[in-house]
Design an enzyme around this catalytic site. Sequence first.
Site, PDB file in Angstrom:
ATOM      1  N   ASP A 248      18.175  80.565  46.838  1.00  0.00           N
ATOM      2  CA  ASP A 248      19.039  79.287  46.645  1.00  0.00           C
ATOM      3  C   ASP A 248      18.125  78.217  46.825  1.00  0.00           C
ATOM      4  OD1 ASP A 248      18.725  78.555  49.655  1.00  0.00           O
ATOM      5  OD2 ASP A 248      19.648  80.342  49.817  1.00  0.00           O
TER       6      ASP A 248
ATOM      7  N   GLU B  86      -5.349 102.683  32.424  1.00  0.00           N
ATOM      8  CA  GLU B  86      -4.180 101.900  32.847  1.00  0.00           C
ATOM      9  C   GLU B  86      -4.965 100.764  33.560  1.00  0.00           C
ATOM     10  OE1 GLU B  86      -0.409 104.608  33.762  1.00  0.00           O
ATOM     11  OE2 GLU B  86      -2.139 104.933  35.018  1.00  0.00           O
TER      12      GLU B  86
END
Length: 727
Positions: free
Chosen positions: A532, A612
């Site tokens: 929030d 990777e």
Amino acid sequence: MAIRYSDTDKIFTIDTEHTTYQMKVDAYGFLLHLYYGRRVNGSTEYLLTYYDRGFSGNPYDAGENRTYSMSELPQEFPSLGNGDYRNVAFAVENADGTVSCDLRYRGHEIKDGKYGLKGLPAVYAGEQEAQTLEIYMEDAVSGACVTLLYGVLPGVDIITRSAVVKNAGEGKLYLERVQSACLDFLCGEYDLITFYGRHAMERNFQRAKIGHGSYVIGSRRGTSSHQYNPMMILAEHETTEDFGSAYAMSFVYSGNFKGEVQMGQFNQIRALLGLNDEMFRYPLAPGECFYAPEVILTYTDRGLNRLSQNLHRCIRRHICRGSYKETVRPVLVNSWEASYFDFTGDSIYELACHAKEVGVEMLVMDDGWFGTRNDDNGGLGDWYVNEEKLNGTLGELIRRINDLGIKFGIWVEPEMVSEDSELYRRHPDWALAIPNRHPVRSRNQLVLDFSRKEVVDEVFRQICAVLDQGNIEYLKWDMNRSLMDIYSAATKDQGRVMYDYVLGLYDFLERLLQRYPKLLIEGCSGGGGRFDAGMLYYTPQIWCSDNTDAADRLKIQYGTSFGYPSSAVGAHVSAVPNHQTGRNMPMRTRAVVAMSGTFGYELDLGKLTDEEKQEIKEQIARYHKYAPLIQNGLYYRLTNPFESEVCAWEYLSEDGREALVSAVMQEIHGNMNVNYIKLKGLRDDAYYREQTSGRVYAGAALMEAGLPLPVETGEYRAYQLHFAEVS
Ligand code: GLA
């Protein structure tokens, strides 16, 4: 002047660059809302109509005038007791036990700059960027005085609202309900957009037509919650991402809240947002003040994308603070999904070595480094380093890691206590529990009573003692359960505890920031359970969700984007099969999705293949290139991932000369059709070169006709297209 008051007709007008907000003090001293919407000139008082309506009471001072009723008139701060039967913003129990309040205008003041709120987060701005309007209202009988606060940031089309209640009477009052913002609409048909969810699947988008009755969202969990985000949008039925009217209300608060939308008997709509009135009964002794947390309002007639951009700008520039406010955050690797509780100082150091190898800039040691904490059943509350597990002191570990050129961050969960901890054994009454009842456990832990200063002080002391042990540059502040058993031994007024708890949390965070101004704090509550605008005042980023599955994240981040900027969204690349869903997903796609936030990794880098590792190096290089655009650019949703085969979004530089488009194919079918995505916000007459292909496109064509995405086999293909204007 953004705020004007006309003495002749007693009208307040607040103008921002594109919007107008108007209200009026009427003949009886009531403060009536007139208009909020696209910028208009002159008075909108003519919108008010007066008819004799059955069963709609009239204020005593209206005499025999039966056409004047508070139940029909639009109001700024409706209170219980003056004849309004709709949902109200304010209710007070007076010293004599009655519940009634009749607020009338007593005066006002217009000031330069933006007001602040004691102990609470709030939008801030420079003296020249903002103005404040304070309107003084009073209930003559009880002495309840309310100062309505309006903050105006004209340049960003933001108006904020809050209220300060003072007891100027002689007896004790109890506040039973204090909402921060009310928006009354006399007419119009609207949809309500809200963001619901659950742990690991937060902020799903929901849009529903507003009909008769009340629709309520909220939280009674002590945090803003995974279940409903404290942000809501009212949009006309026809409003799309690019066209039409919409209003946003966003609560700058991290605890219980309530958002209510109600359609009244004459089809008027009222929207309220503020504190939840359940488990709330706040005592106010004579002379005391109560501060209602702030609500951010914004309006646009240019669609939902623009509405979100208004909120993003406000949060980025006027809520977030600190040295990381506008700075690109370090790319981190977090130990949680890499090893959970199963690590040692040496394995953490090894992870840092791998981080170094691939170009990751910071290592975050997550849960498990303190007390006796090797699973999630104990140890919380004992914030001292488990040196046995770390193969030495924390300071030594940090130094070793820093010597590699890697920053160091750490996880904490200060609001919690395990029953199996020294802190609990010493202070069992510090945990929230109701006398003679067993408390509800969650994740096998209890919540500390942060409404008590001595509790906050002690945990603050412990956490500082940890932070002082070395060069800690980042703190992950977690909070892993909802509150229950609301009882504080420190007060007789249990109706204040939930609010005071949040004030205690804010006080702790504020003190941390004052003492460690360079510390980057990431908020977290089981992922996005406390996502929030209130938390973003202290923590410029929040771990968006415990769900790191890139396919789910597309939807979670889509919902989050309505109210919050990408700079606030914690997002990491994790291992496959994903730990939450078991889904497989190409590494490239995981990175494209995580790059719409504060980028990082959350996997055991040591287990990666050389290819990777090489790919990660390239991802990090790409991230560095795009990060300023991602962090500060205008964000556009190009598709809706709940409806479309492709999820696509765009970051555009404010000058419209550079754009980054990301797209992930959510579906693949035999003989697949071609998906076209239309770019947004480009300059009509400009040409743009897509950097990878070198191909040049006309801006207008990219926006009007779109761009075909390739048809390629394989699941969840991802594309990142970078366009720069050709000069
Ligand atoms: C919460 C957080 C995770 C992790 C764990 C540690 O679930 O959201 O990221 O930190 O706690 O216990």
